[in-house]
Scaffold this motif. Structure first.
Motif, PDB file in Angstrom:
ATOM      1  N   LEU A  20       0.986  -1.223   0.091  1.00  0.00           N
ATOM      2  CA  LEU A  20      -0.266   0.177   0.070  1.00  0.00           C
ATOM      3  C   LEU A  20       0.945   1.211  -0.101  1.00  0.00           C
ATOM      4  CD1 LEU A  20      -3.004  -0.741   2.298  1.00  0.00           C
ATOM      5  CD2 LEU A  20      -3.101  -0.544   0.078  1.00  0.00           C
ATOM      6  N   GLU A  21       2.421   0.714   0.947  1.00  0.00           N
ATOM      7  CA  GLU A  21       2.858   2.674   0.918  1.00  0.00           C
ATOM      8  C   GLU A  21       3.333   2.243  -0.670  1.00  0.00           C
ATOM      9  OE1 GLU A  21       5.447   1.282   3.971  1.00  0.00           O
ATOM     10  OE2 GLU A  21       3.514   1.400   5.762  1.00  0.00           O
ATOM     11  N   GLN A  22       3.858   1.275  -1.288  1.00  0.00           N
ATOM     12  CA  GLN A  22       4.762   1.744  -2.461  1.00  0.00           C
ATOM     13  C   GLN A  22       3.608   2.343  -3.361  1.00  0.00           C
ATOM     14  OE1 GLN A  22       6.048  -2.492  -3.473  1.00  0.00           O
ATOM     15  NE2 GLN A  22       7.949  -1.556  -1.605  1.00  0.00           N
ATOM     16  N   ARG A  23       2.251   1.661  -3.952  1.00  0.00           N
ATOM     17  CA  ARG A  23       0.820   2.362  -4.408  1.00  0.00           C
ATOM     18  C   ARG A  23       1.100   3.563  -4.346  1.00  0.00           C
ATOM     19  NH1 ARG A  23      -3.933  -2.549  -5.879  1.00  0.00           N
ATOM     20  NH2 ARG A  23      -1.934  -3.964  -5.359  1.00  0.00           N
ATOM     21  N   ILE A  24       1.171   4.185  -2.898  1.00  0.00           N
ATOM     22  CA  ILE A  24      -0.182   5.001  -3.120  1.00  0.00           C
ATOM     23  C   ILE A  24       2.149   6.153  -3.299  1.00  0.00           C
ATOM     24  CG2 ILE A  24       0.468   7.039  -1.079  1.00  0.00           C
ATOM     25  CD1 ILE A  24      -1.218   5.123   0.370  1.00  0.00           C
ATOM     26  N   SER A  25       2.633   5.920  -3.837  1.00  0.00           N
ATOM     27  CA  SER A  25       3.886   6.513  -4.448  1.00  0.00           C
ATOM     28  C   SER A  25       4.189   6.689  -5.827  1.00  0.00           C
ATOM     29  CB  SER A  25       5.063   5.991  -4.085  1.00  0.00           C
ATOM     30  OG  SER A  25       6.463   6.413  -4.411  1.00  0.00           O
ATOM     31  N   SER A  26       3.311   5.525  -5.934  1.00  0.00           N
ATOM     32  CA  SER A  26       3.726   5.567  -7.006  1.00  0.00           C
ATOM     33  C   SER A  26       2.308   5.844  -7.901  1.00  0.00           C
ATOM     34  CB  SER A  26       3.303   3.829  -8.106  1.00  0.00           C
ATOM     35  OG  SER A  26       3.890   3.305  -7.493  1.00  0.00           O
ATOM     36  N   TYR A  27       1.458   6.506  -7.214  1.00  0.00           N
ATOM     37  CA  TYR A  27      -0.094   6.738  -7.801  1.00  0.00           C
ATOM     38  C   TYR A  27       0.315   8.376  -7.567  1.00  0.00           C
ATOM     39  CZ  TYR A  27      -3.143   2.937  -6.467  1.00  0.00           C
ATOM     40  OH  TYR A  27      -3.614   1.335  -6.804  1.00  0.00           O
TER      41      TYR A  27
END
Length: 253
Positions: free
Chosen positions: A197-204
């Motif tokens: 989830l933390e990685q997805r937020i960064s990607s988004y």
């Protein structure tokens, strides 16, 4: 001669029908983003626990999954699989594969990959790219509560499991090891999802910044709001994971 022609046509028609049936059968249950029905099984996500524990040098449990543990793994998979990781044609045919846990991966996380895929893929208009981003973030928000509700139940049951082991008569070393290993698996799966989830937020966020540069649009405000909502939930989850080495997960409240 006419009879021969009719026979040839009959053979060709039968062959075409067979080919069509095989083609449709290959796609059965394989709607976009979904795994084919014939590839599903009750324990199809059991591998998550073995992958998580094995990646940090721990032995997976041989216990059968409980209903709650199975649900935890089923809810974890779509949050672990990176968005836009499947080409559309693979999604149609139910492409499904196990993924390495973050503790096994040697390649540093690339926060630009999602955004570059989103921008590079053909779209009818720039607004469809914003729509895809918004849909992906909204899907994560929708999945958040069910997953962590399941995690809370599993962790609570693991506490009871841990407390009861001291009172079990003639508990064998193998039984104890499998019980401890299962608790480690469950803890690591929660930690795995939190990291994703933390990685997805960064990607988004990276993707949104690039979209605004490439094609400014009022939809950017909606995307930014949703990303902020997901970030707020992720920063304060109902369960707080410890460092990723099988330590206990602490439940809040």
């Amino acid at each position: 001669m006419p009879d021969t022609i009719r026979q040839i046509r009959s053979v060709l028609s039968a062959a075409l029908l067979t080919l069509l049936a095989v083609t449709l059968g290959a796609c059965s249950g394989g709607d976009f983003g979904r795994t084919r029905a014939d590839m599903r099984s009750d324990d199809m996500h059991r591998w998550l626990g073995a992958e998580a524990t094995g990646s940090v040098g721990l032995t997976p449990s041989q216990f059968q999954l409980t209903d709650e543990e199975r649900q935890l793994r089923d809810l974890a998979y779509p949050m672990i699989e990176p968005p836009l990781s499947r080409p559309a044609w693979k999604s149609v045919f139910g492409d499904y594969k196990a993924m390495p846990s973050p503790w096994r991966q040697k390649i540093v996380f690339d926060r630009t990959m999602y955004g570059r895929t989103l921008i590079d893929e053909p779209h009818r208009s720039h607004s469809s790219r914003y729509a895809q981003l918004i849909e992906d973030v909204r899907n994560d928000i929708t999945r958040f509560e069910p997953f962590f509700a399941s995690a809370i139940r599993v962790i609570d049951l693991d506490r009871k499991r841990d407390a009861s082991m001291a009172r079990v008569s003639a508990l064998s070393p193998r039984e104890r090891d499998d019980a401890v290993a299962r608790m480690q698996e469950n803890s690591l799966i929660v930690q795995w999802v939190q990291q994703c989830l933390e990685q997805r937020i960064s990607s988004y966020r990276w993707a949104l910044e690039r979209l605004v540069i490439h094609a400014p649009d009022g939809m950017a405000a909606d995307a930014d709001r949703l990303i902020g909502e997901l970030a707020a939930q992720t920063a304060n989850p109902p369960v707080q994971a410890q460092p990723p080495y099988g330590r206990a997960v602490i439940s809040k409240g």
